[in-house]
Design a protein around this motif. Sequence first.
Motif, PDB file in Angstrom:
ATOM      1  N   GLY A 113      68.678 -25.363  32.580  1.00 12.44           N
ATOM      2  CA  GLY A 113      68.032 -24.217  31.937  1.00 12.44           C
ATOM      3  C   GLY A 113      69.011 -23.369  31.147  1.00 12.44           C
ATOM      4  N   LEU A 114      70.168 -23.077  31.737  1.00 12.11           N
ATOM      5  CA  LEU A 114      71.189 -22.306  31.026  1.00 12.11           C
ATOM      6  C   LEU A 114      71.721 -23.076  29.822  1.00 12.11           C
ATOM      7  CD1 LEU A 114      73.229 -20.688  33.952  1.00 12.11           C
ATOM      8  CD2 LEU A 114      71.788 -19.509  32.274  1.00 12.11           C
ATOM      9  N   PHE A 115      71.864 -24.401  29.984  1.00 14.92           N
ATOM     10  CA  PHE A 115      72.314 -25.186  28.834  1.00 14.92           C
ATOM     11  C   PHE A 115      71.277 -25.139  27.713  1.00 14.92           C
ATOM     12  CE2 PHE A 115      72.082 -29.209  26.489  1.00 14.92           C
ATOM     13  CZ  PHE A 115      73.287 -29.128  25.806  1.00 14.92           C
ATOM     14  N   ALA A 116      70.004 -25.264  28.072  1.00 12.47           N
ATOM     15  CA  ALA A 116      68.941 -25.291  27.059  1.00 12.47           C
ATOM     16  C   ALA A 116      68.878 -23.989  26.274  1.00 12.47           C
ATOM     17  CB  ALA A 116      67.598 -25.581  27.719  1.00 12.47           C
ATOM     18  N   VAL A 117      68.877 -22.833  26.971  1.00  6.57           N
ATOM     19  CA  VAL A 117      68.773 -21.569  26.231  1.00  6.57           C
ATOM     20  C   VAL A 117      70.044 -21.295  25.432  1.00  6.57           C
ATOM     21  CG1 VAL A 117      67.113 -20.596  27.878  1.00  6.57           C
ATOM     22  CG2 VAL A 117      69.543 -20.166  28.208  1.00  6.57           C
ATOM     23  N   SER A 118      71.187 -21.743  25.948  1.00  2.00           N
ATOM     24  CA  SER A 118      72.441 -21.565  25.201  1.00  2.00           C
ATOM     25  C   SER A 118      72.444 -22.432  23.949  1.00  2.00           C
ATOM     26  CB  SER A 118      73.646 -21.923  26.080  1.00  2.00           C
ATOM     27  OG  SER A 118      73.725 -21.085  27.210  1.00  2.00           O
ATOM     28  N   ALA A 119      71.940 -23.664  24.060  1.00  2.00           N
ATOM     29  CA  ALA A 119      71.908 -24.561  22.905  1.00  2.00           C
ATOM     30  C   ALA A 119      70.899 -24.079  21.865  1.00  2.00           C
ATOM     31  CB  ALA A 119      71.567 -25.979  23.356  1.00  2.00           C
ATOM     32  N   ILE A 120      69.757 -23.606  22.321  1.00  5.15           N
ATOM     33  CA  ILE A 120      68.730 -23.111  21.399  1.00  5.15           C
ATOM     34  C   ILE A 120      69.232 -21.909  20.616  1.00  5.15           C
ATOM     35  CG2 ILE A 120      66.469 -21.970  21.294  1.00  5.15           C
ATOM     36  CD1 ILE A 120      65.646 -23.794  23.650  1.00  5.15           C
ATOM     37  N   HIS A 121      70.004 -21.052  21.293  1.00  2.00           N
ATOM     38  CA  HIS A 121      70.514 -19.830  20.654  1.00  2.00           C
ATOM     39  C   HIS A 121      72.010 -19.958  20.353  1.00  2.00           C
ATOM     40  CE1 HIS A 121      66.778 -17.653  21.408  1.00  2.00           C
ATOM     41  NE2 HIS A 121      66.795 -18.141  22.633  1.00  2.00           N
ATOM     42  N   GLY A 194      60.590 -15.053  36.019  1.00  2.00           N
ATOM     43  CA  GLY A 194      61.394 -16.014  35.284  1.00  2.00           C
ATOM     44  C   GLY A 194      60.607 -16.712  34.190  1.00  2.00           C
ATOM     45  N   MET A 195      59.386 -17.122  34.504  1.00  2.00           N
ATOM     46  CA  MET A 195      58.553 -17.789  33.497  1.00  2.00           C
ATOM     47  C   MET A 195      58.266 -16.854  32.332  1.00  2.00           C
ATOM     48  SD  MET A 195      57.898 -20.947  34.330  1.00  2.00           S
ATOM     49  CE  MET A 195      56.402 -21.346  33.443  1.00  2.00           C
ATOM     50  N   GLY A 196      57.981 -15.580  32.640  1.00  2.00           N
ATOM     51  CA  GLY A 196      57.694 -14.617  31.592  1.00  2.00           C
ATOM     52  C   GLY A 196      58.881 -14.408  30.665  1.00  2.00           C
ATOM     53  N   LEU A 197      60.055 -14.186  31.240  1.00  2.00           N
ATOM     54  CA  LEU A 197      61.255 -13.953  30.430  1.00  2.00           C
ATOM     55  C   LEU A 197      61.661 -15.195  29.652  1.00  2.00           C
ATOM     56  CD1 LEU A 197      63.382 -11.880  32.970  1.00  2.00           C
ATOM     57  CD2 LEU A 197      62.343 -11.040  30.857  1.00  2.00           C
ATOM     58  N   LEU A 198      61.454 -16.357  30.234  1.00  2.08           N
ATOM     59  CA  LEU A 198      61.861 -17.595  29.582  1.00  2.08           C
ATOM     60  C   LEU A 198      60.922 -17.976  28.442  1.00  2.08           C
ATOM     61  CD1 LEU A 198      64.057 -19.764  29.842  1.00  2.08           C
ATOM     62  CD2 LEU A 198      62.556 -20.999  31.409  1.00  2.08           C
ATOM     63  N   LEU A 199      59.624 -17.849  28.657  1.00  8.13           N
ATOM     64  CA  LEU A 199      58.651 -18.309  27.668  1.00  8.13           C
ATOM     65  C   LEU A 199      58.194 -17.215  26.709  1.00  8.13           C
ATOM     66  CD1 LEU A 199      56.452 -20.585  29.971  1.00  8.13           C
ATOM     67  CD2 LEU A 199      58.392 -21.234  28.519  1.00  8.13           C
ATOM     68  N   GLY A 200      58.279 -15.955  27.133  1.00  8.73           N
ATOM     69  CA  GLY A 200      57.856 -14.854  26.262  1.00  8.73           C
ATOM     70  C   GLY A 200      58.855 -13.726  26.267  1.00  8.73           C
ATOM     71  N   PRO A 201      60.109 -13.996  25.874  1.00 15.33           N
ATOM     72  CA  PRO A 201      61.161 -12.969  25.968  1.00 15.33           C
ATOM     73  C   PRO A 201      60.900 -11.736  25.117  1.00 15.33           C
ATOM     74  CG  PRO A 201      61.910 -14.818  24.641  1.00 15.33           C
ATOM     75  CD  PRO A 201      60.618 -15.245  25.268  1.00 15.33           C
ATOM     76  N   ALA A 217      67.434 -12.101  27.777  1.00 15.15           N
ATOM     77  CA  ALA A 217      66.194 -12.185  28.554  1.00 15.15           C
ATOM     78  C   ALA A 217      65.970 -13.597  29.072  1.00 15.15           C
ATOM     79  CB  ALA A 217      65.010 -11.730  27.699  1.00 15.15           C
ATOM     80  N   GLN A 218      66.225 -14.590  28.235  1.00 13.33           N
ATOM     81  CA  GLN A 218      65.965 -15.960  28.665  1.00 13.33           C
ATOM     82  C   GLN A 218      66.994 -16.442  29.688  1.00 13.33           C
ATOM     83  OE1 GLN A 218      65.456 -18.084  24.838  1.00 13.33           O
ATOM     84  NE2 GLN A 218      63.290 -18.202  25.376  1.00 13.33           N
ATOM     85  N   ALA A 219      68.242 -16.027  29.548  1.00 13.06           N
ATOM     86  CA  ALA A 219      69.249 -16.388  30.551  1.00 13.06           C
ATOM     87  C   ALA A 219      68.900 -15.767  31.905  1.00 13.06           C
ATOM     88  CB  ALA A 219      70.634 -15.930  30.098  1.00 13.06           C
ATOM     89  N   LEU A 220      68.489 -14.507  31.888  1.00  9.88           N
ATOM     90  CA  LEU A 220      68.046 -13.863  33.131  1.00  9.88           C
ATOM     91  C   LEU A 220      66.793 -14.553  33.660  1.00  9.88           C
ATOM     92  CD1 LEU A 220      68.566 -10.123  32.133  1.00  9.88           C
ATOM     93  CD2 LEU A 220      69.956 -11.445  33.743  1.00  9.88           C
ATOM     94  N   GLY A 221      65.932 -15.008  32.741  1.00 10.36           N
ATOM     95  CA  GLY A 221      64.725 -15.713  33.146  1.00 10.36           C
ATOM     96  C   GLY A 221      65.019 -17.024  33.851  1.00 10.36           C
ATOM     97  N   VAL A 222      66.031 -17.743  33.385  1.00  8.47           N
ATOM     98  CA  VAL A 222      66.414 -18.997  34.030  1.00  8.47           C
ATOM     99  C   VAL A 222      66.818 -18.749  35.475  1.00  8.47           C
ATOM    100  CG1 VAL A 222      68.193 -20.804  34.085  1.00  8.47           C
ATOM    101  CG2 VAL A 222      67.081 -20.213  31.932  1.00  8.47           C
ATOM    102  N   TRP A 223      67.643 -17.718  35.692  1.00  2.00           N
ATOM    103  CA  TRP A 223      68.080 -17.436  37.060  1.00  2.00           C
ATOM    104  C   TRP A 223      66.938 -16.910  37.924  1.00  2.00           C
ATOM    105  CZ3 TRP A 223      71.657 -19.357  39.785  1.00  2.00           C
ATOM    106  CH2 TRP A 223      72.852 -19.772  39.199  1.00  2.00           C
ATOM    107  N   SER A 224      66.038 -16.112  37.343  1.00  2.00           N
ATOM    108  CA  SER A 224      64.874 -15.640  38.101  1.00  2.00           C
ATOM    109  C   SER A 224      64.003 -16.814  38.523  1.00  2.00           C
ATOM    110  CB  SER A 224      64.050 -14.665  37.251  1.00  2.00           C
ATOM    111  OG  SER A 224      64.796 -13.514  36.927  1.00  2.00           O
TER     112      SER A 224
END
Length: 303
Positions: A113-121, A194-201, A217-224
């Motif tokens: 999850g952290l890799f995905a949001v880091s790669a996307i951004h 976590g789902m909210g922050l990840l999918l609708g930051p 928001a998405q990084a925090l969402g992954v950990w949540s």
Amino acid sequence: MGDGVGSSTGDGIIAATTPRGRADDSGGRDMAPGTGTLAFAIAAIGGVVGLLLLVVSFTSWRFGAWIPREQLTTGLVGAAMAGVAPGLLRVNAMFLWEETRSLFWPVAVAVPGLFAVSAIHQSDLALHGGADGLATLFSLGWLLVLLGLSVFVLIAFVQQMLEPALPPDPAVAPLPGWAKPLLALLGSAWLGAGMGLLLGPSFWGRFVPWRVSTLDAQALGVWSLALGVGVLGALAEDDLARVRPALTAVVGAGVALAVVLLGHAGVVDWSSIGGIALVVLVGGLLATGAVGTLLWRSARLAP
């Protein structure tokens, strides 16, 4: 350890063990070597990097894989990484997959999850400028290490599923009935956040009680999301003996998150809905860790 050699198990019972260290008449699935190696690698890397980010968050040094809106975000990401490390280190003292999977699943969410949001951004990472040279190198290492560990997670899971399995033994220390709805509520709350922050930051990020960017928001969402999966996974196991590593991780994560939040209390809007929810969620982790530890100790001492 040779066949028939006595071994003391976690609940104090002396049993004959196989060369792998488990009781020779026990059920379940042997923990694959890759599972223990993965846990140690993530504990070592995540523990050091997490502690570094946690400490840096209390300074004016803008350091990390990306530059967040508030240093608090850096501290919380670091706290989560460092907090779960003690639980991951306990994995290698276990013999069965059933004793480790409640911690494996959160790891399988957090690392990819952290890799995905880091790669996307990736355009927002320090790798693309806007930070000092050390942060740029750290950002590159962050991406490469997360990619490598994500592949390792998949390999370890495949190896684990190839291990022969027997029907699992009955629960040694089942969860008390009163705790189950509370765990379900806590796990679902972390999962939902976590789902909210990840999918609708852009929408749910407004409820975070300090300033956050989309990547924050998405990084925090992954950990949540990972914490929610961990709590619900422990609930599904329904056996304190099988969630000992996860219980250690919950205690570590709860304490580390609380320390960072208290240290950055000035930037948190505690009176907001998000602030109140945050207190309840982190308080729930601390309570779960404390009560779970006491219940397990009581179960071990019971005749």
